[in-house]
Write a protein that holds these residues in place. Structure first.
Motif, PDB file in Angstrom:
ATOM      1  N   LEU A  14      16.774 -13.178  -3.177  1.00  8.74           N
ATOM      2  CA  LEU A  14      16.643 -11.769  -2.779  1.00  8.74           C
ATOM      3  C   LEU A  14      17.648 -11.181  -3.849  1.00  8.74           C
ATOM      4  CD1 LEU A  14      17.296 -11.576   0.993  1.00  8.74           C
ATOM      5  CD2 LEU A  14      15.085 -10.862  -0.147  1.00  8.74           C
ATOM      6  N   ASP A  15      17.930 -11.794  -4.937  1.00  5.54           N
ATOM      7  CA  ASP A  15      18.469 -11.432  -6.169  1.00  5.54           C
ATOM      8  C   ASP A  15      17.918  -9.855  -6.627  1.00  5.54           C
ATOM      9  OD1 ASP A  15      19.822 -13.866  -6.969  1.00  5.54           O
ATOM     10  OD2 ASP A  15      18.021 -14.576  -6.806  1.00  5.54           O
ATOM     11  N   GLY A  16      19.105  -8.913  -6.794  1.00  4.92           N
ATOM     12  CA  GLY A  16      18.724  -7.537  -6.913  1.00  4.92           C
ATOM     13  C   GLY A  16      18.191  -6.888  -5.934  1.00  4.92           C
ATOM     14  N   LYS A  17      18.072  -7.534  -4.516  1.00  4.46           N
ATOM     15  CA  LYS A  17      17.659  -6.448  -3.563  1.00  4.46           C
ATOM     16  C   LYS A  17      18.723  -6.317  -2.513  1.00  4.46           C
ATOM     17  CE  LYS A  17      12.849  -8.350  -3.602  1.00  4.46           C
ATOM     18  NZ  LYS A  17      12.312  -7.059  -4.227  1.00  4.46           N
ATOM     19  N   THR A  18      18.466  -5.306  -1.801  1.00  3.96           N
ATOM     20  CA  THR A  18      19.780  -4.697  -0.777  1.00  3.96           C
ATOM     21  C   THR A  18      19.080  -4.789   0.460  1.00  3.96           C
ATOM     22  OG1 THR A  18      20.661  -3.226  -2.470  1.00  3.96           O
ATOM     23  CG2 THR A  18      21.345  -2.965  -0.077  1.00  3.96           C
ATOM     24  N   GLY A  41      21.117 -11.808  -1.982  1.00  2.74           N
ATOM     25  CA  GLY A  41      21.088 -10.525  -1.762  1.00  2.74           C
ATOM     26  C   GLY A  41      22.457  -9.757  -1.617  1.00  2.74           C
ATOM     27  N   ARG A  42      22.231  -8.495  -1.853  1.00  2.00           N
ATOM     28  CA  ARG A  42      23.315  -7.378  -1.688  1.00  2.00           C
ATOM     29  C   ARG A  42      23.207  -7.063  -0.207  1.00  2.00           C
ATOM     30  NH1 ARG A  42      26.654  -4.069  -4.110  1.00  2.00           N
ATOM     31  NH2 ARG A  42      26.907  -1.981  -3.189  1.00  2.00           N
ATOM     32  N   VAL A  43      24.026  -7.922   0.767  1.00  2.00           N
ATOM     33  CA  VAL A  43      23.871  -7.616   2.315  1.00  2.00           C
ATOM     34  C   VAL A  43      25.055  -6.777   2.634  1.00  2.00           C
ATOM     35  CG1 VAL A  43      23.589  -8.812   4.381  1.00  2.00           C
ATOM     36  CG2 VAL A  43      23.172  -9.890   2.203  1.00  2.00           C
ATOM     37  N   ILE A  44      24.538  -5.615   3.471  1.00  2.00           N
ATOM     38  CA  ILE A  44      25.363  -4.838   4.233  1.00  2.00           C
ATOM     39  C   ILE A  44      25.400  -4.787   5.803  1.00  2.00           C
ATOM     40  CG2 ILE A  44      25.807  -2.212   4.585  1.00  2.00           C
ATOM     41  CD1 ILE A  44      24.484  -1.819   1.939  1.00  2.00           C
ATOM     42  N   LEU A  45      26.471  -5.237   6.219  1.00  2.00           N
ATOM     43  CA  LEU A  45      26.573  -5.476   7.664  1.00  2.00           C
ATOM     44  C   LEU A  45      27.239  -4.258   8.490  1.00  2.00           C
ATOM     45  CD1 LEU A  45      27.101  -8.055   6.303  1.00  2.00           C
ATOM     46  CD2 LEU A  45      28.288  -8.821   8.391  1.00  2.00           C
ATOM     47  N   ALA A  46      26.001  -3.621   9.004  1.00  2.00           N
ATOM     48  CA  ALA A  46      26.401  -2.137   9.708  1.00  2.00           C
ATOM     49  C   ALA A  46      26.765  -2.347  11.054  1.00  2.00           C
ATOM     50  CB  ALA A  46      24.972  -1.404   9.406  1.00  2.00           C
ATOM     51  N   CYS A  47      28.114  -2.167  11.163  1.00  2.00           N
ATOM     52  CA  CYS A  47      28.582  -2.686  12.410  1.00  2.00           C
ATOM     53  C   CYS A  47      29.549  -1.608  13.191  1.00  2.00           C
ATOM     54  CB  CYS A  47      29.439  -3.882  12.555  1.00  2.00           C
ATOM     55  SG  CYS A  47      28.590  -5.084  11.433  1.00  2.00           S
ATOM     56  N   ARG A  48      29.468  -1.519  14.385  1.00  2.00           N
ATOM     57  CA  ARG A  48      30.585  -0.702  15.309  1.00  2.00           C
ATOM     58  C   ARG A  48      31.874  -1.036  15.226  1.00  2.00           C
ATOM     59  NH1 ARG A  48      32.643  -1.054  20.222  1.00  2.00           N
ATOM     60  NH2 ARG A  48      31.269  -2.860  20.669  1.00  2.00           N
ATOM     61  N   ASN A  49      32.129  -2.366  15.164  1.00  2.00           N
ATOM     62  CA  ASN A  49      33.610  -3.128  15.269  1.00  2.00           C
ATOM     63  C   ASN A  49      33.865  -3.531  13.806  1.00  2.00           C
ATOM     64  OD1 ASN A  49      35.933  -5.006  15.529  1.00  2.00           O
ATOM     65  ND2 ASN A  49      35.651  -4.519  17.794  1.00  2.00           N
ATOM     66  N   LEU A  50      34.785  -2.813  13.077  1.00  2.00           N
ATOM     67  CA  LEU A  50      35.010  -3.409  11.729  1.00  2.00           C
ATOM     68  C   LEU A  50      35.751  -4.718  11.704  1.00  2.00           C
ATOM     69  CD1 LEU A  50      35.524   0.079   9.840  1.00  2.00           C
ATOM     70  CD2 LEU A  50      33.492  -1.233  10.244  1.00  2.00           C
ATOM     71  N   ASP A  51      36.841  -4.978  12.769  1.00  2.00           N
ATOM     72  CA  ASP A  51      37.535  -6.060  12.643  1.00  2.00           C
ATOM     73  C   ASP A  51      36.605  -7.026  12.784  1.00  2.00           C
ATOM     74  OD1 ASP A  51      39.907  -4.551  12.419  1.00  2.00           O
ATOM     75  OD2 ASP A  51      40.376  -4.519  14.648  1.00  2.00           O
ATOM     76  N   LEU A  70      25.461 -17.256  -4.894  1.00  2.00           N
ATOM     77  CA  LEU A  70      25.270 -16.317  -3.652  1.00  2.00           C
ATOM     78  C   LEU A  70      25.381 -14.895  -3.844  1.00  2.00           C
ATOM     79  CD1 LEU A  70      28.204 -18.188  -2.247  1.00  2.00           C
ATOM     80  CD2 LEU A  70      25.926 -18.485  -1.577  1.00  2.00           C
ATOM     81  N   GLY A  71      24.955 -13.871  -3.002  1.00  2.00           N
ATOM     82  CA  GLY A  71      24.769 -12.626  -3.251  1.00  2.00           C
ATOM     83  C   GLY A  71      26.404 -11.788  -3.078  1.00  2.00           C
ATOM     84  N   THR A  72      26.201 -10.685  -2.354  1.00  2.00           N
ATOM     85  CA  THR A  72      27.385  -9.952  -2.176  1.00  2.00           C
ATOM     86  C   THR A  72      27.430  -9.431  -0.498  1.00  2.00           C
ATOM     87  OG1 THR A  72      27.233  -9.136  -4.264  1.00  2.00           O
ATOM     88  CG2 THR A  72      28.663  -7.837  -2.632  1.00  2.00           C
ATOM     89  N   LEU A  73      28.525  -9.480   0.158  1.00  2.00           N
ATOM     90  CA  LEU A  73      28.617  -9.041   1.381  1.00  2.00           C
ATOM     91  C   LEU A  73      29.332  -7.990   1.569  1.00  2.00           C
ATOM     92  CD1 LEU A  73      29.230 -12.419   3.078  1.00  2.00           C
ATOM     93  CD2 LEU A  73      27.456 -11.209   3.398  1.00  2.00           C
ATOM     94  N   LEU A  74      28.983  -6.825   2.074  1.00  2.00           N
ATOM     95  CA  LEU A  74      29.530  -5.475   2.263  1.00  2.00           C
ATOM     96  C   LEU A  74      29.563  -4.994   3.826  1.00  2.00           C
ATOM     97  CD1 LEU A  74      27.929  -3.621  -0.729  1.00  2.00           C
ATOM     98  CD2 LEU A  74      30.113  -4.442  -0.514  1.00  2.00           C
ATOM     99  N   ILE A  75      30.478  -4.182   4.143  1.00  2.00           N
ATOM    100  CA  ILE A  75      30.581  -3.505   5.538  1.00  2.00           C
ATOM    101  C   ILE A  75      30.224  -2.222   5.727  1.00  2.00           C
ATOM    102  CG2 ILE A  75      31.968  -3.468   7.385  1.00  2.00           C
ATOM    103  CD1 ILE A  75      33.292  -5.922   6.670  1.00  2.00           C
TER     104      ILE A  75
END
Length: 317
Positions: A14-18, A41-51, A70-75
């Motif tokens: 998933l290189d270059g993919k979000t 992949g560039r992975v965005i965890l869309a979550c209610r609880n940020l902690d 590895l890719g990237t992890l974002l929140i």
């Protein structure tokens, strides 16, 4: 021994993919995030609880510390029980992300006591369907610009459990006695109807390269099972000491989601229902085209989308 065990064998990168994953901080969502991260992949965890989201990122980083490429992890902050939160999250993603290749609508609630979302919807239909419906509609123009792209909706085998059609006349349980199990079943039925109608409308609007998938992940041992136990106290021992022994781990339960998201074998499939990494036949209620259209129109109205809003944008035209 586990039921419905399967494994996604694809080695696709998933290189270059979000990828955006709702509820990516726990259970199968968390393992899906880890899998995409390992694939680059560039992975965005869309979550209610940020902690909890930050802890999930720390856990994934720890689990993958010996790996390379590895890719990237974002929140991203997302509360599906609040349409304002859904709109705010979508606006931030559209501002910050040039592409969205994968949208995994994974988050959900299961058999909770009767309660309402911030906008007055019954909690299960509001969270499991309406929140995801709005989120998808707002992100869809960017997804259409990121082809080939996939939208994966996590449903459940439970949708078979209700013999009738989805109750569009009383989706929010305002005029009938509330049953948490039936409410959950209807919300999972809504996931499949939405997937199929979205596929139909994409084709109707001449959008190619955006595929939709819905799936049963298997019977998974996640936090959702705790609500089920609390709802049926007499059955607590049975679920705790018997049923749990047969449940899939989150890693096993994530396999069909991962399959629908990355596997080459289903790259040309759309609008179908899957279980154990294979196409399956959903209930007859999930195949009702009239109900799929009716649910779409009702959902559009309930979440407050403008009648002139067009989420189907083909950048080639």
């Amino acid at each position: 021994m586990n039921l419905f065990r399967a494994e996604c064998s694809s080695k696709a990168r998933l290189d270059g993919k979000t990828a955006v994953i709702t509820g990516g901080n726990v259970g199968i969502g968390k393992y899906t995030a880890q899998d995409f991260y390992v694939r680059g992949g560039r992975v965005i965890l869309a979550c209610r609880n940020l902690d909890k989201a930050n802890q999930a990122v720390a856990d994934i980083n720890q689990a993958c510390k010996e790996l390379e490429n590895l890719g990237t992890l974002l929140i991203a902050k997302l509360d599906l029980a609040s349409l304002k939160s859904v709109r705010d999250c979508a606006a931030r993603l559209l501002k910050n992300e040039k592409r969205i290749d994968l949208l995994i609508n994974n988050a959900g609630v299961m058999m909770c006591p009767k309660s309402l979302t911030k906008d007055g919807f019954e909690m299960q239909i509001g969270t499991n369907h309406l929140g995801h419906f709005l989120f998808t509609m707002l992100l869809l123009p960017r997804i259409c610009q990121s082809t080939p792209a996939r939208i994966v909706n996590v449903s459940s085998l439970a949708h078979y459990g209700y013999g009738g059609r989805i109750d569009l006349a009383d989706l929010n349980w305002e005029n009938k006695r509330y049953f948490s199990l039936i409410s959950y079943i209807q919300s999972k039925l809504a996931n499949i109807l939405f997937t199929k109608e979205l596929d139909r409308k994409l084709k109707e609007n001449g959008i190619s390269g955006v595929n939709t998938y819905c799936l049963h992940p298997g019977c998974v041992n996640t936090d959702l099972i705790n609500n089920l136990e609390a709802s049926f106290c007499i059955m607590d021992w049975f679920f705790r000491y018997v049923v749990r022994k047969f449940l899939l781990t989150p890693q096993q339960g994530a396999q069909t989601t991962i399959y629908c998201a990355v596997d080459e074998k289903c790259a040309n499939e759309s609008g179908l229902y899957y279980t154990s990494c294979s196409v399956a036949t959903p209930s007859s209620a999930a195949l009702n085209k009239e109900d799929a259209r009716g649910l779409w129109d009702l959902s559009w109205k309930l979440v407050g989308l403008d009648k002139n809003y067009n989420p189907f944008v083909d950048p080639s035209k």
